[in-house]
Scaffold this motif. Structure first.
Motif, PDB file in Angstrom:
ATOM      1  N   PRO A 140       0.825  -1.211   0.000  1.00  9.73           N
ATOM      2  CA  PRO A 140       0.000   0.000   0.000  1.00  9.73           C
ATOM      3  C   PRO A 140       0.863   1.267   0.000  1.00  9.73           C
ATOM      4  N   PRO A 141       0.379   2.348  -0.622  1.00 14.09           N
ATOM      5  CA  PRO A 141       1.172   3.582  -0.734  1.00 14.09           C
ATOM      6  C   PRO A 141       1.608   4.162   0.609  1.00 14.09           C
ATOM      7  N   GLU A 142       0.841   3.914   1.662  1.00 15.30           N
ATOM      8  CA  GLU A 142       1.223   4.438   2.970  1.00 15.30           C
ATOM      9  C   GLU A 142       2.401   3.681   3.581  1.00 15.30           C
ATOM     10  N   LYS A 143       2.821   2.601   2.953  1.00 16.68           N
ATOM     11  CA  LYS A 143       3.978   1.835   3.446  1.00 16.68           C
ATOM     12  C   LYS A 143       5.230   2.075   2.613  1.00 16.68           C
ATOM     13  N   ILE A 144       5.115   2.872   1.561  1.00 17.46           N
ATOM     14  CA  ILE A 144       6.265   3.141   0.684  1.00 17.46           C
ATOM     15  C   ILE A 144       6.863   4.491   1.055  1.00 17.46           C
ATOM     16  N   SER A 145       8.050   4.459   1.608  1.00 18.60           N
ATOM     17  CA  SER A 145       8.763   5.657   2.048  1.00 18.60           C
ATOM     18  C   SER A 145       9.393   6.375   0.853  1.00 18.60           C
ATOM     19  N   ILE A 146       9.225   7.684   0.806  1.00 21.03           N
ATOM     20  CA  ILE A 146       9.829   8.481  -0.266  1.00 21.03           C
ATOM     21  C   ILE A 146      11.358   8.391  -0.175  1.00 21.03           C
ATOM     22  N   GLY A 147      11.880   8.385   1.054  1.00 24.58           N
ATOM     23  CA  GLY A 147      13.326   8.236   1.243  1.00 24.58           C
ATOM     24  C   GLY A 147      13.846   6.956   0.624  1.00 24.58           C
ATOM     25  N   ASN A 148      13.118   5.860   0.788  1.00 24.02           N
ATOM     26  CA  ASN A 148      13.527   4.583   0.224  1.00 24.02           C
ATOM     27  C   ASN A 148      13.528   4.634  -1.305  1.00 24.02           C
ATOM     28  N   VAL A 149      12.520   5.259  -1.875  1.00 23.67           N
ATOM     29  CA  VAL A 149      12.434   5.358  -3.345  1.00 23.67           C
ATOM     30  C   VAL A 149      13.624   6.165  -3.873  1.00 23.67           C
ATOM     31  N   ILE A 150      13.911   7.300  -3.238  1.00 25.04           N
ATOM     32  CA  ILE A 150      15.017   8.139  -3.703  1.00 25.04           C
ATOM     33  C   ILE A 150      16.350   7.414  -3.550  1.00 25.04           C
ATOM     34  N   ARG A 151      16.547   6.709  -2.436  1.00 26.07           N
ATOM     35  CA  ARG A 151      17.787   5.939  -2.258  1.00 26.07           C
ATOM     36  C   ARG A 151      17.895   4.835  -3.310  1.00 26.07           C
ATOM     37  N   THR A 152      16.768   4.214  -3.654  1.00 26.41           N
ATOM     38  CA  THR A 152      16.768   3.157  -4.670  1.00 26.41           C
ATOM     39  C   THR A 152      17.249   3.688  -6.014  1.00 26.41           C
ATOM     40  N   ILE A 153      16.787   4.862  -6.378  1.00 25.32           N
ATOM     41  CA  ILE A 153      17.108   5.415  -7.687  1.00 25.32           C
ATOM     42  C   ILE A 153      18.412   6.216  -7.689  1.00 25.32           C
ATOM     43  N   ASP A 154      18.588   7.090  -6.700  1.00 27.03           N
ATOM     44  CA  ASP A 154      19.737   8.011  -6.692  1.00 27.03           C
ATOM     45  C   ASP A 154      20.877   7.606  -5.766  1.00 27.03           C
ATOM     46  N   GLY A 155      20.646   6.656  -4.886  1.00 27.36           N
ATOM     47  CA  GLY A 155      21.678   6.280  -3.928  1.00 27.36           C
ATOM     48  C   GLY A 155      21.545   7.096  -2.647  1.00 27.36           C
ATOM     49  N   PRO A 156      22.631   7.203  -1.883  1.00 29.44           N
ATOM     50  CA  PRO A 156      22.587   7.859  -0.568  1.00 29.44           C
ATOM     51  C   PRO A 156      22.069   9.295  -0.627  1.00 29.44           C
ATOM     52  N   LEU A 157      21.441   9.714   0.472  1.00 26.88           N
ATOM     53  CA  LEU A 157      20.892  11.069   0.561  1.00 26.88           C
ATOM     54  C   LEU A 157      21.950  12.108   0.918  1.00 26.88           C
ATOM     55  N   ALA A 158      23.054  11.693   1.497  1.00 31.05           N
ATOM     56  CA  ALA A 158      24.085  12.629   1.958  1.00 31.05           C
ATOM     57  C   ALA A 158      24.628  13.464   0.802  1.00 31.05           C
ATOM     58  N   PRO A 159      24.804  14.783   1.045  1.00 26.39           N
ATOM     59  CA  PRO A 159      25.319  15.651  -0.020  1.00 26.39           C
ATOM     60  C   PRO A 159      26.800  15.410  -0.335  1.00 26.39           C
ATOM     61  N   ILE A 160      27.550  14.856   0.611  1.00 25.51           N
ATOM     62  CA  ILE A 160      28.948  14.499   0.362  1.00 25.51           C
ATOM     63  C   ILE A 160      29.225  13.122   0.957  1.00 25.51           C
ATOM     64  N   ARG A 161      30.162  12.397   0.387  1.00 27.03           N
ATOM     65  CA  ARG A 161      30.432  11.002   0.770  1.00 27.03           C
ATOM     66  C   ARG A 161      30.810  10.831   2.245  1.00 27.03           C
ATOM     67  N   CYS A 162      31.566  11.776   2.795  1.00 28.65           N
ATOM     68  CA  CYS A 162      32.018  11.606   4.181  1.00 28.65           C
ATOM     69  C   CYS A 162      30.874  11.755   5.184  1.00 28.65           C
ATOM     70  N   ALA A 163      29.715  12.226   4.731  1.00 26.21           N
ATOM     71  CA  ALA A 163      28.549  12.367   5.607  1.00 26.21           C
ATOM     72  C   ALA A 163      27.555  11.226   5.398  1.00 26.21           C
ATOM     73  N   SER A 164      27.875  10.305   4.521  1.00 24.96           N
ATOM     74  CA  SER A 164      26.961   9.214   4.197  1.00 24.96           C
ATOM     75  C   SER A 164      27.034   8.090   5.221  1.00 24.96           C
ATOM     76  N   VAL A 165      25.890   7.518   5.525  1.00 23.51           N
ATOM     77  CA  VAL A 165      25.823   6.363   6.410  1.00 23.51           C
ATOM     78  C   VAL A 165      26.140   5.093   5.620  1.00 23.51           C
ATOM     79  N   THR A 166      25.590   4.978   4.425  1.00 24.06           N
ATOM     80  CA  THR A 166      25.707   3.740   3.651  1.00 24.06           C
ATOM     81  C   THR A 166      26.831   3.734   2.613  1.00 24.06           C
ATOM     82  N   ALA A 167      27.317   4.897   2.221  1.00 25.05           N
ATOM     83  CA  ALA A 167      28.357   4.961   1.182  1.00 25.05           C
ATOM     84  C   ALA A 167      29.522   5.845   1.625  1.00 25.05           C
TER      85      ALA A 167
END
Length: 147
Positions: free
Chosen positions: A68-95
């Motif tokens: 259901p749409p209420e279970k799909i996080s926008i953050g997850n979608v953006i990470r799936t397509i664009d990768g980490p949310l951090a603006p620079i690599r040294c601030a990234s949790v996953t990369a």
């Protein structure tokens, strides 16, 4: 910055969220949102591989949301397509990657600021769901809920 690929992914998911649980073909989504067909095929395959959407093959096939749409996080979608949310690599949790030019990573003011930016973005995007941005019947006030 949000890539066009992520923006198109969100637009396609909004169409699926507002589609009352029927299958939609890529051609229909592409025409409805003015997304290049071939580009959308690639995007939908990535969303399928990550479990955001499912598909059914055949003449009456198409794509549909995997949950259901209420279970799909926008953050997850953006990470799936664009990768980490951090603006620079040294601030990234996953990369995470250490900056080559950084002399003192522990006390780096830029890194500290970018971690705050990353955390704020993740907090907002992870709390917002496809339901909130789709404007569906059960949509909450997007800004008051997400922020």
């Amino acid at each position: 910055m949000l890539s066009m690929k992520a923006k198109y992914a969100l637009k396609a998911l909004i169409v699926l969220a507002n589609n009352d649980e029927t299958l939609l073909q890529i051609k229909t989504i592409s025409e409805k949102e003015n997304i290049p067909h071939k580009f959308l095929e690639t995007i939908m395959q990535e969303l399928k591989n990550s479990g955001v959407v499912n598909s059914k093959r055949g003449i009456f096939g198409g794509y549909y949301l995997s949950q259901p749409p209420e279970k799909i996080s926008i953050g997850n979608v953006i990470r799936t397509i664009d990768g980490p949310l951090a603006p620079i690599r040294c601030a990234s949790v996953t990369a995470y990657e250490k900056c080559e030019d950084c002399r003192d990573e522990t006390n780096c003011a830029i890194k500290k600021l970018m971690i705050k930016v990353r955390n704020s973005m993740a907090d907002i995007l992870d709390r917002c769901t496809l339901r909130e941005i789709s404007g569906g019947k059960e949509s909450l006030d997007f800004f008051s809920y997400c922020i």
